[in-house]
Write a protein that holds these residues in place. Structure first.
Motif, PDB file in Angstrom:
ATOM      1  N   LEU A 169      -1.252  -9.127   0.161  1.00 46.60           N
ATOM      2  CA  LEU A 169      -0.187  -8.215   0.556  1.00 46.60           C
ATOM      3  C   LEU A 169      -0.703  -7.342   1.686  1.00 46.60           C
ATOM      4  O   LEU A 169      -1.769  -6.732   1.571  1.00 46.60           O
ATOM      5  CB  LEU A 169       0.222  -7.340  -0.643  1.00 46.60           C
ATOM      6  N   SER A 170       0.056  -7.232   2.767  1.00 44.13           N
ATOM      7  CA  SER A 170      -0.372  -6.400   3.892  1.00 44.13           C
ATOM      8  C   SER A 170       0.841  -6.008   4.723  1.00 44.13           C
ATOM      9  O   SER A 170       1.931  -6.553   4.558  1.00 44.13           O
ATOM     10  CB  SER A 170      -1.390  -7.158   4.767  1.00 44.13           C
ATOM     11  N   GLY A 171       0.617  -5.027   5.619  1.00 40.52           N
ATOM     12  CA  GLY A 171       1.674  -4.619   6.529  1.00 40.52           C
ATOM     13  C   GLY A 171       2.921  -4.152   5.804  1.00 40.52           C
ATOM     14  O   GLY A 171       2.871  -3.289   4.935  1.00 40.52           O
ATOM     15  N   ASN A 172       4.061  -4.746   6.157  1.00 39.73           N
ATOM     16  CA  ASN A 172       5.340  -4.384   5.564  1.00 39.73           C
ATOM     17  C   ASN A 172       5.706  -5.245   4.367  1.00 39.73           C
ATOM     18  O   ASN A 172       6.822  -5.152   3.845  1.00 39.73           O
ATOM     19  CB  ASN A 172       6.453  -4.485   6.611  1.00 39.73           C
ATOM     20  N   ASP A 173       4.777  -6.118   3.931  1.00 43.14           N
ATOM     21  CA  ASP A 173       5.038  -6.935   2.743  1.00 43.14           C
ATOM     22  C   ASP A 173       5.181  -6.053   1.513  1.00 43.14           C
ATOM     23  O   ASP A 173       4.516  -5.017   1.382  1.00 43.14           O
ATOM     24  CB  ASP A 173       3.877  -7.916   2.504  1.00 43.14           C
TER      25      ASP A 173
ATOM     26  N   PHE B 117       3.005  -0.588   0.893  1.00 44.98           N
ATOM     27  CA  PHE B 117       2.292   0.487   1.583  1.00 44.98           C
ATOM     28  C   PHE B 117       3.282   1.544   2.082  1.00 44.98           C
ATOM     29  O   PHE B 117       4.386   1.222   2.532  1.00 44.98           O
ATOM     30  CB  PHE B 117       1.504  -0.084   2.763  1.00 44.98           C
ATOM     31  N   PHE B 118       2.904   2.793   1.978  1.00 46.41           N
ATOM     32  CA  PHE B 118       3.722   3.885   2.503  1.00 46.41           C
ATOM     33  C   PHE B 118       2.802   4.899   3.175  1.00 46.41           C
ATOM     34  O   PHE B 118       1.594   4.945   2.899  1.00 46.41           O
ATOM     35  CB  PHE B 118       4.566   4.543   1.407  1.00 46.41           C
ATOM     36  N   VAL B 119       3.363   5.698   4.054  1.00 49.13           N
ATOM     37  CA  VAL B 119       2.583   6.642   4.861  1.00 49.13           C
ATOM     38  C   VAL B 119       2.950   8.070   4.489  1.00 49.13           C
ATOM     39  O   VAL B 119       4.123   8.411   4.325  1.00 49.13           O
ATOM     40  CB  VAL B 119       2.838   6.415   6.371  1.00 49.13           C
ATOM     41  N   ARG B 120       1.936   8.896   4.324  1.00 48.42           N
ATOM     42  CA  ARG B 120       2.104  10.338   4.164  1.00 48.42           C
ATOM     43  C   ARG B 120       1.127  11.017   5.119  1.00 48.42           C
ATOM     44  O   ARG B 120      -0.077  10.771   5.053  1.00 48.42           O
ATOM     45  CB  ARG B 120       1.818  10.789   2.730  1.00 48.42           C
TER      46      ARG B 120
ATOM     47  N   ASN C 149      -5.587   4.203   8.590  1.00 49.34           N
ATOM     48  CA  ASN C 149      -4.528   3.669   9.458  1.00 49.34           C
ATOM     49  C   ASN C 149      -3.600   2.805   8.617  1.00 49.34           C
ATOM     50  O   ASN C 149      -3.744   2.711   7.404  1.00 49.34           O
ATOM     51  CB  ASN C 149      -5.137   2.852  10.605  1.00 49.34           C
ATOM     52  N   SER C 150      -2.638   2.209   9.253  1.00 47.28           N
ATOM     53  CA  SER C 150      -1.627   1.432   8.530  1.00 47.28           C
ATOM     54  C   SER C 150      -2.106   0.049   8.128  1.00 47.28           C
ATOM     55  O   SER C 150      -1.377  -0.693   7.482  1.00 47.28           O
ATOM     56  CB  SER C 150      -0.358   1.309   9.381  1.00 47.28           C
ATOM     57  N   THR C 151      -3.317  -0.317   8.505  1.00 44.66           N
ATOM     58  CA  THR C 151      -3.841  -1.648   8.191  1.00 44.66           C
ATOM     59  C   THR C 151      -4.450  -1.646   6.793  1.00 44.66           C
ATOM     60  O   THR C 151      -5.444  -0.974   6.538  1.00 44.66           O
ATOM     61  CB  THR C 151      -4.918  -2.079   9.201  1.00 44.66           C
ATOM     62  N   GLY C 152      -3.826  -2.344   5.886  1.00 50.96           N
ATOM     63  CA  GLY C 152      -4.317  -2.446   4.518  1.00 50.96           C
ATOM     64  C   GLY C 152      -4.045  -3.837   3.975  1.00 50.96           C
ATOM     65  O   GLY C 152      -3.019  -4.443   4.280  1.00 50.96           O
TER      66      GLY C 152
ATOM     67  N   ILE D 134      -8.251  -5.954  -5.153  1.00 50.15           N
ATOM     68  CA  ILE D 134      -9.057  -5.270  -4.138  1.00 50.15           C
ATOM     69  C   ILE D 134      -8.154  -4.787  -3.015  1.00 50.15           C
ATOM     70  O   ILE D 134      -7.344  -5.541  -2.478  1.00 50.15           O
ATOM     71  CB  ILE D 134     -10.123  -6.235  -3.549  1.00 50.15           C
ATOM     72  N   LEU D 135      -8.287  -3.498  -2.665  1.00 54.17           N
ATOM     73  CA  LEU D 135      -7.572  -2.939  -1.520  1.00 54.17           C
ATOM     74  C   LEU D 135      -8.596  -2.569  -0.460  1.00 54.17           C
ATOM     75  O   LEU D 135      -9.534  -1.814  -0.725  1.00 54.17           O
ATOM     76  CB  LEU D 135      -6.771  -1.704  -1.928  1.00 54.17           C
ATOM     77  N   SER D 136      -8.423  -3.078   0.739  1.00 53.08           N
ATOM     78  CA  SER D 136      -9.382  -2.813   1.812  1.00 53.08           C
ATOM     79  C   SER D 136      -8.653  -2.607   3.130  1.00 53.08           C
ATOM     80  O   SER D 136      -7.456  -2.870   3.252  1.00 53.08           O
ATOM     81  CB  SER D 136     -10.367  -3.988   1.955  1.00 53.08           C
TER      82      SER D 136
END
Length: 850
Positions: free
Chosen positions: A42-46, A59-62, A92-95, A105-107
């Protein structure tokens, strides 16, 4: 060969397009499914979506950080319920989220920032799945049976408890599930507040600030927590507490699966249960169903050991029957944290129990619970143990069974008019007769009492005569105070009880208690203030000068001295003595006593180390002491204090002179509303009143009050809105002009709001310490509160909700009242040429500015 190469080359673009489509299809398949396997990520806007599309993970941004979290998918308000990497955000937004080595695992592509940290190895292929409950699970082969979960997000809550989640301990695994607040609305990292299950003694929930208890639910009694009387069986929620050798936890379920509800611990330390309400016009909002703490008696150990709190009593604290204040002087000054002590020592062999109904059971962290014991066996067990001080049923269902026994001081007691449960307090036989219990020993005790009374009759009579004489002297002073300046009191129901409106009468008993306040002698106050020296003068108001002082015991005080030349000081004095002594709230300044001696009229308050809000917020240097968190806490404190005055206090109180200089700050910058000299008391159903005597401060008075003399809770709401805007901007409402215009702060804020430039008004000193969403919310609420029409302004309950919740629905504000910098009451001839945003031109017969 060359022809063959030509064909492959010609097919190249189609081959690349095919690979691109496959890659895109792979991402689409992930987004459309609710699982991740070892071959997908899972990455980006997935996102992952639960089977019925109730929840979504992604993923969300605060602020400037990125987080992996879960939120509701179907509703219009983005509401996050769980955050994986709350304390280790992605820069950053890359996850990338994937399964590696049997773990989630989240990286950020190179560094692992979060892991499920599963200790046991999966036999089959691990699969991560988002369930309709909002639970994100890792299991073997995607099995949805909870017994096969290798890991689940429900075991690691953030700030939200969803239906079906467990709040408490898995004792076998050593796992403690508890809520932790966000830092602020724009920062999901772990805040200062926690909400945990106390597995010691009988199961109860405790809200703490930096590990210090702030609120306690009371022990579970089979139907509800004893400190949550409103927690009754209903058609919406089902509540349960499970206590076994392996687990101790609280959980709740929704009996209607179509509803949405969540319990959240917000960053201001309040528990809030919300339900989602759809609107006829489309969309919806989160409706506040329940919250805690609600009032002063919800504060942990408000009345100290063996002290009982009751919000329907004034003062709210009293001692358990058979006990007396440990420090009578402190209790007289409303300082009750020291609690109470026994009037007579326990006899062990000759004790009994006094039944106290309707109680929130005391702190049970050191109590002993036995669910299999009957209540009678519990009484015998406690009676035979000399260290046992009280007992109660562990389960009140079916007449009561089970046993909780306390062998230490009873902390955090509260009495309810409807709710709570029976608590049996151990008392010596002599006290049982006095308190109305244990008839078996009554006859012997009565004989002893009569004998002692006969021997002490002369001494008692002499003492009584002395007390009567002193009381007459005191009454004489108070009578002269009450009857003085009667013609000036006609607009002040607080000082002229006969003029109260219907439904708001005060009993004769209440009249006698009007001055139930500690009396200081003039010599004591003169010594404390160094004979009212100018060095100790803190300032001066319409009432008169205010002095700092220190009593002999070291307590710092503030003394307001009625000025002999003050035309309104006597009314203020009577108002404050009668009114503020009856008000008990953490955000109201505490009146310690008064002095009435000769011509002197003095009010003695707790000393506030940081003085008034205006002395800091409008000072270009001192304002840096107030970062955004302090300012937001001050706004919330003022709002809660007003809510108490308008809705939760014994009487409905309208302050009428709310302004920055009447907000005092203690050593921790906690705000307290002061100066109740102009306050009005309303009946329970009374919404507004009229007065011929308009008093207040330019810049804070609402249009309908200043123009028509109409008083209501909305008058205070207007003043509150002005203060909110002043706190956010660091600018005064009056005297602030925009270049080439005569707009005051309200007018300028309204202009910038319409131009969508409202953030330009924010105080530059807080730009680096504030979440912009919270600042905008405060400005929005401020503008709603200062709208011209009183009916457009929110009630304080709505204002508190809008301020404390990022998900609360807020209407668009309308034009404020008094938008121009020049008051319509100022006599400058040019004022007639200025256009006021307030169109009501009714003349006021009398106006007094302070």
């Amino acid at each position: 060969m060359s022809q063959r190469r030509m064909k492959i080359t010609d097919a190249g673009p189609f081959f690349i397009l095919f690979l691109t489509f496959c890659s895109f299809s792979s991402k689409i398949s992930i987004a459309a499914q609710n699982t991740i396997t070892s071959s997908t990520s899972l990455s980006g806007n997935d996102t992952l979506v639960s089977p019925s599309s109730t929840f979504e993970l992604g993923f969300f941004v605060r602020g400037n950080s990125t987080y992996l979290g879960i939120w509701y998918k179907k509703i219009s308000i983005h509401t996050v319920v769980w955050v994986a990497n709350r304390d280790t955000p992605l820069a950053n937004s890359t996850g990338i989220l994937k399964i590696d080595g049997g773990n989630l695992i989240l990286s950020d592509g190179t560094t692992v920032v979060w892991s499920s940290n599963v200790s046991k190895t999966a036999v089959g292929q691990p699969v991560a799945k988002l369930l309709d409950s909002g639970n994100f699970v890792l299991s073997e082969g995607g099995d949805s049976n909870s017994d096969s979960f290798l890991w689940q997000s429900f075991d690691y809550p953030s700030d939200t408890l969803l239906p079906g989640m467990k709040l408490g301990w898995n004792l076998t695994a050593g796992l403690n599930r508890f809520l932790t607040s966000w830092k602020n609305d724009n920062n999901p990292s772990s805040g200062d507040y926690t909400f945990k299950m106390d597995a010691n003694g009988s199961a109860e929930l405790i809200l703490s600030f930096q590990l210090q208890p702030q609120y306690r639910s009371g022990p579970w009694n089979g139907l509800r927590f004893s400190g949550v009387p409103e927690m009754t069986p209903n058609e919406i929620f089902g509540f349960d507490v499970v206590s076994t050798p392996d687990e101790v936890y609280y959980t709740y379920d929704l009996l209607n699966s179509s509803l949405l509800s969540r319990l959240v611990l917000n960053n201001t330390g309040q528990l809030q249960r919300y339900t989602w309400a759809e609107q006829d016009s489309g969309g919806g909002l989160w409706s506040l169903f329940w919250w805690a703490p609600k009032d002063q008696c919800d504060d942990y150990s408000e009345c100290g050991p063996y002290g009982v709190c009751d919000v329907n009593r004034s003062p709210v604290c009293d001692c358990v029957k058979g006990f007396t204040p440990k420090s009578p002087d402190d209790w007289y000054l409303r300082v009750t944290s020291g609690g109470c002590i026994r009037k007579a020592k326990l006899e062990c062999g000759g004790d009994g129990f006094l039944k106290l109904p309707g109680m929130k059971l005391p702190d049970s962290s050191r109590a002993v619970a036995n669910i299999s014991m009957s209540l009678e066996d519990c009484r015998i067990e406690c009676l035979n143990n000399c260290s046992c001080v009280a007992f109660a049923s562990a389960d009140i269902r079916g007449g009561g069974n089970g046993c909780i026994r306390w062998a230490s001081d009873l902390i955090d007691l509260r009495e309810y008019p409807d709710g709570g449960q029976d608590l049996y307090m151990r008392l010596p036989a002599s006290q049982l007769v006095i308190e109305g219990g244990n008839n078996g020993r009554k006859r012997v005790t009565v004989i002893v009492t009569v004998t002692l009374a006969s021997l002490l009759l002369l001494l008692g009579l002499g003492f009584a005569l002395y007390c009567i004489r002193k009381k007459r002297e005191k009454t004489k002073h108070l009578k002269s105070l009450r009857t003085g300046s009667k013609e000036r009191s006609q607009d002040f129901p607080l000082t002229d009880f006969d003029s109260l409106s219907a439904g708001n009468e005060i009993s004769e008993e209440s009249r006698k208690e009007d001055f139930d306040l500690p009396m200081f002698d003039l010599e004591t106050i003169a010594i404390a203030t160094d004979n009212f020296s100018d060095i100790n003068k803190l300032g001066r108001g319409g009432f008169g000068p205010v002095y700092k002082g220190k009593l002999i015991d070291g307590q710092e005080i503030a003394v307001k001295r009625l000025s002999k030349n003050s035309g309104q000081g006597l009314d203020e004095f009577k108002n404050e003595v009668i009114l503020i002594a009856k008000l008990q709230h953490r955000n109201l300044v505490r009146l310690l006593g008064c002095c009435i001696q000769g011509e002197e009229r003095l009010l003695i308050y707790e000393y506030m180390q940081n003085r008034s809000l205006d002395s800091i917020i409008f000072d270009e240097i001192k304002k840096f002491k107030l970062d955004w968190q302090n300012r937001f806490n001050i706004i919330m404190g003022i709002a809660r204090g007003l809510l108490y005055l308008h809705q939760d206090s014994r009487f409905r109180i309208i302050h009428r002179d709310l302004k920055a200089s009447n907000i005092l700050l203690d050593s921790q910058m906690h705000p307290k509303i002061s100066d109740f000299g102009m306050a009005r008391i309303f009946g329970a159903e009374q919404m507004e009143a009229n007065t011929r005597r308009v008093v207040g401060t330019f810049g804070y008075m609402s249009p309908e009050y200043a123009m028509d003399g109409v008083i209501s809770v909305k008058s205070d709401v207007f003043s509150f809105g002005v203060i909110v805007l002043e706190i956010v901007t660091g600018k005064k409402n009056r005297g602030y002009y925009e270049k080439d215009q005569q707009l005051n702060l309200l007018g300028h804020a309204w202009k910038l709001w319409k131009e969508e430039r409202i953030t330009e008004l924010m105080d530059a000193s807080i730009e680096t310490s504030c979440p912009m969403s919270e600042v905008l919310r405060c400005m929005h609420v401020g503008l709603l509160c200062v709208q011209e029409r009183a009916e457009d302004r929110p009630m304080m309950s709505s204002a508190v909700l809008m301020l404390s919740s990022e998900n609360a629905r807020m209407p668009e504000p309308r034009q404020p009242g008094f938008c121009t910098g020049r008051s319509i009451f100022e006599t400058d001839s040019s004022s007639s040429k200025k256009e006021s945003c307030t169109i009501n031109q009714v003349t006021v017969t009398m106006l007094e500015s302070r």
